[in-house]
Design a protein around this motif. Structure first.
Motif, PDB file in Angstrom:
ATOM      1  N   GLU A  75       0.784  -1.155   0.170  1.00 12.52           N
ATOM      2  CA  GLU A  75      -0.057   0.100  -0.172  1.00 12.52           C
ATOM      3  C   GLU A  75       0.756   1.269   0.042  1.00 12.52           C
ATOM      4  N   ASN A  76       1.833   1.240   0.946  1.00 10.13           N
ATOM      5  CA  ASN A  76       2.569   2.433   0.991  1.00 10.13           C
ATOM      6  C   ASN A  76       3.586   2.727  -0.147  1.00 10.13           C
ATOM      7  N   ASP A  77       4.321   1.919  -0.612  1.00  7.80           N
ATOM      8  CA  ASP A  77       5.348   1.943  -1.694  1.00  7.80           C
ATOM      9  C   ASP A  77       4.512   2.041  -3.038  1.00  7.80           C
ATOM     10  N   HIS A  78       3.303   1.455  -3.328  1.00 15.01           N
ATOM     11  CA  HIS A  78       2.837   1.641  -4.505  1.00 15.01           C
ATOM     12  C   HIS A  78       2.013   2.941  -4.647  1.00 15.01           C
ATOM     13  N   HIS A  79       1.500   3.462  -3.462  1.00 15.77           N
ATOM     14  CA  HIS A  79       0.779   4.610  -3.120  1.00 15.77           C
ATOM     15  C   HIS A  79       2.134   5.704  -3.659  1.00 15.77           C
ATOM     16  N   SER A  80       3.089   5.700  -3.294  1.00 12.69           N
ATOM     17  CA  SER A  80       3.916   6.761  -3.082  1.00 12.69           C
ATOM     18  C   SER A  80       4.281   6.615  -4.781  1.00 12.69           C
ATOM     19  N   VAL A  81       4.559   5.645  -5.548  1.00 16.35           N
ATOM     20  CA  VAL A  81       5.184   5.679  -6.811  1.00 16.35           C
ATOM     21  C   VAL A  81       3.845   5.940  -7.874  1.00 16.35           C
ATOM     22  N   ASN A  82       2.590   5.541  -7.322  1.00 14.09           N
ATOM     23  CA  ASN A  82       1.536   6.113  -8.191  1.00 14.09           C
ATOM     24  C   ASN A  82       1.329   7.506  -8.221  1.00 14.09           C
ATOM     25  N   GLY A  83       1.647   8.200  -7.018  1.00 18.17           N
ATOM     26  CA  GLY A  83       1.591   9.435  -6.630  1.00 18.17           C
ATOM     27  C   GLY A  83       2.411  10.031  -7.793  1.00 18.17           C
ATOM     28  N   LYS A  84       3.759   9.648  -7.624  1.00 21.32           N
ATOM     29  CA  LYS A  84       4.648  10.580  -8.519  1.00 21.32           C
ATOM     30  C   LYS A  84       4.323  10.453 -10.176  1.00 21.32           C
ATOM     31  N   LEU A  85       4.023   8.964 -10.331  1.00 19.09           N
ATOM     32  CA  LEU A  85       3.504   8.662 -11.785  1.00 19.09           C
ATOM     33  C   LEU A  85       2.357   9.482 -12.207  1.00 19.09           C
ATOM     34  N   LYS A  86       1.339   9.725 -11.498  1.00 20.83           N
ATOM     35  CA  LYS A  86       0.216  10.611 -11.632  1.00 20.83           C
ATOM     36  C   LYS A  86       0.468  11.926 -11.961  1.00 20.83           C
ATOM     37  N   GLN A  87       1.450  12.453 -11.120  1.00 22.85           N
ATOM     38  CA  GLN A  87       1.655  13.912 -11.106  1.00 22.85           C
ATOM     39  C   GLN A  87       2.467  14.248 -12.459  1.00 22.85           C
ATOM     40  N   VAL A  88       3.477  13.258 -12.848  1.00 19.21           N
ATOM     41  CA  VAL A  88       3.952  13.632 -14.077  1.00 19.21           C
ATOM     42  C   VAL A  88       3.264  13.332 -15.350  1.00 19.21           C
ATOM     43  N   ALA A  89       2.621  12.303 -15.286  1.00 15.70           N
ATOM     44  CA  ALA A  89       1.395  12.047 -16.185  1.00 15.70           C
ATOM     45  C   ALA A  89       0.425  13.068 -16.449  1.00 15.70           C
ATOM     46  N   GLN A  90      -0.033  13.746 -15.531  1.00 15.65           N
ATOM     47  CA  GLN A  90      -0.821  14.677 -15.533  1.00 15.65           C
ATOM     48  C   GLN A  90      -0.280  16.087 -16.115  1.00 15.65           C
ATOM     49  N   GLN A  91       0.816  16.232 -15.850  1.00 13.56           N
ATOM     50  CA  GLN A  91       1.661  17.470 -16.264  1.00 13.56           C
ATOM     51  C   GLN A  91       1.849  17.360 -17.809  1.00 13.56           C
ATOM     52  N   LYS A  92       1.921  15.965 -18.176  1.00 16.02           N
ATOM     53  CA  LYS A  92       2.030  15.842 -19.604  1.00 16.02           C
ATOM     54  C   LYS A  92       0.899  15.689 -20.386  1.00 16.02           C
ATOM     55  N   GLY A  93      -0.197  15.651 -19.712  1.00 16.38           N
ATOM     56  CA  GLY A  93      -1.646  15.757 -20.354  1.00 16.38           C
ATOM     57  C   GLY A  93      -1.998  14.240 -20.610  1.00 16.38           C
ATOM     58  N   TYR A  94      -1.526  13.223 -20.147  1.00 17.71           N
ATOM     59  CA  TYR A  94      -1.947  11.811 -20.303  1.00 17.71           C
ATOM     60  C   TYR A  94      -2.995  11.731 -19.369  1.00 17.71           C
ATOM     61  N   LYS A  95      -3.978  10.709 -19.734  1.00 14.31           N
ATOM     62  CA  LYS A  95      -5.063  10.157 -18.980  1.00 14.31           C
ATOM     63  C   LYS A  95      -4.354   9.394 -18.028  1.00 14.31           C
ATOM     64  N   VAL A  96      -5.069   9.544 -16.772  1.00 11.85           N
ATOM     65  CA  VAL A  96      -4.903   8.676 -15.721  1.00 11.85           C
ATOM     66  C   VAL A  96      -6.202   8.068 -15.108  1.00 11.85           C
ATOM     67  N   SER A  97      -6.263   7.004 -14.560  1.00 18.45           N
ATOM     68  CA  SER A  97      -7.259   6.196 -13.969  1.00 18.45           C
ATOM     69  C   SER A  97      -6.796   5.376 -12.878  1.00 18.45           C
ATOM     70  N   ASP A  98      -7.813   5.173 -11.922  1.00 14.23           N
ATOM     71  CA  ASP A  98      -7.758   4.521 -10.711  1.00 14.23           C
ATOM     72  C   ASP A  98      -8.508   3.124 -10.912  1.00 14.23           C
ATOM     73  N   ILE A  99      -9.255   2.977 -12.104  1.00 18.49           N
ATOM     74  CA  ILE A  99      -9.812   1.828 -12.403  1.00 18.49           C
ATOM     75  C   ILE A  99      -9.071   0.717 -12.972  1.00 18.49           C
ATOM     76  N   LEU A 100      -9.323  -0.503 -12.294  1.00 18.96           N
ATOM     77  CA  LEU A 100      -8.758  -1.672 -12.770  1.00 18.96           C
ATOM     78  C   LEU A 100      -9.171  -2.213 -13.916  1.00 18.96           C
ATOM     79  N   SER A 101      -8.387  -2.885 -14.387  1.00 18.43           N
ATOM     80  CA  SER A 101      -8.862  -3.705 -15.938  1.00 18.43           C
ATOM     81  C   SER A 101      -9.865  -4.625 -15.325  1.00 18.43           C
ATOM     82  N   THR A 102     -10.416  -5.135 -16.459  1.00 18.02           N
ATOM     83  CA  THR A 102     -11.301  -6.486 -15.924  1.00 18.02           C
ATOM     84  C   THR A 102     -10.620  -7.671 -15.480  1.00 18.02           C
TER      85      THR A 102
END
Length: 181
Positions: A75-102
């Motif tokens: 929970e802690n480590d992946h939350h941290s990595v995902n937070g950084k990744l979301k921030q970078v992705a959003q700055q670049k205009g990439y679509k981000v989602s918290d929804i899991l694949s089927t």
């Protein structure tokens, strides 16, 4: 004179077609690189979200203190990595989602239906498979990504993922040693 004009026109047309083909190939190459980055972001976020959910599940369902501790680390480590990744992705205009694949949601649902040792074994198996897949994804981004910020993020996250894999393999070995014969 007409022949000279015709030859010049043909040379000009050939040069124009060649230049246009080169520009088109360059655009396709750049698009592929961008596609690599976008796919990395989508897959890395989805994998991280799955690890966060499964980590929470392990904390609530497992009776094994080591599995519970591992779940908290997920929970802690992946939350941290995902937070950084979301921030970078959003700055670049990439679509981000918290929804899991089927598929990821089905794996989570299957795990959620289990209890006791069956839960622990399946959790460990899923964590090993997930982390092998994540390590490969992050290595591919480091090697083939075009966005330096995403490559750097992938590179800095790799040691964390590798530590997760080593730890869950250690837990699996401990569980296998404790199995009654």
């Amino acid at each position: 004179m007409k022949k000279l004009i015709l030859i010049a026109a043909l040379m000009l047309a050939t040069t124009t077609v060649f230049a246009q083909k080169t520009v088109t190939q360059k655009a396709k190459t750049e698009q592929t690189g961008t596609e690599q980055d976008i796919q990395f972001v989508m897959k890395a976020l989805e994998g991280g979200n799955a690890e966060i959910k499964k980590g929470s599940l392990a904390r609530s369902k497992s009776k094994n203190p080591e599995i519970v501790k591992y779940g908290e680390m997920m929970e802690n480590d992946h939350h941290s990595v995902n937070g950084k990744l979301k921030q970078v992705a959003q700055q670049k205009g990439y679509k981000v989602s918290d929804i899991l694949s089927t598929e990821a949601q089905q794996m989570y649902n299957s795990l959620n239906k289990m209890d006791g040792d069956a839960f622990d074994r399946e959790f460990v198996n899923q964590m090993i498979a997930d982390h092998l897949q994540a390590i490969e994804l992050f290595k591919q981004q480091v090697a083939n990504g075009t966005d330096q910020e995403l490559k750097d993020l992938a590179s800095s996250a790799l040691p964390v993922l590798e530590t997760h894999l080593k730890e869950i393999e250690r837990l699996q070995n401990n569980m296998n040693r404790k199995k009654p014969n």
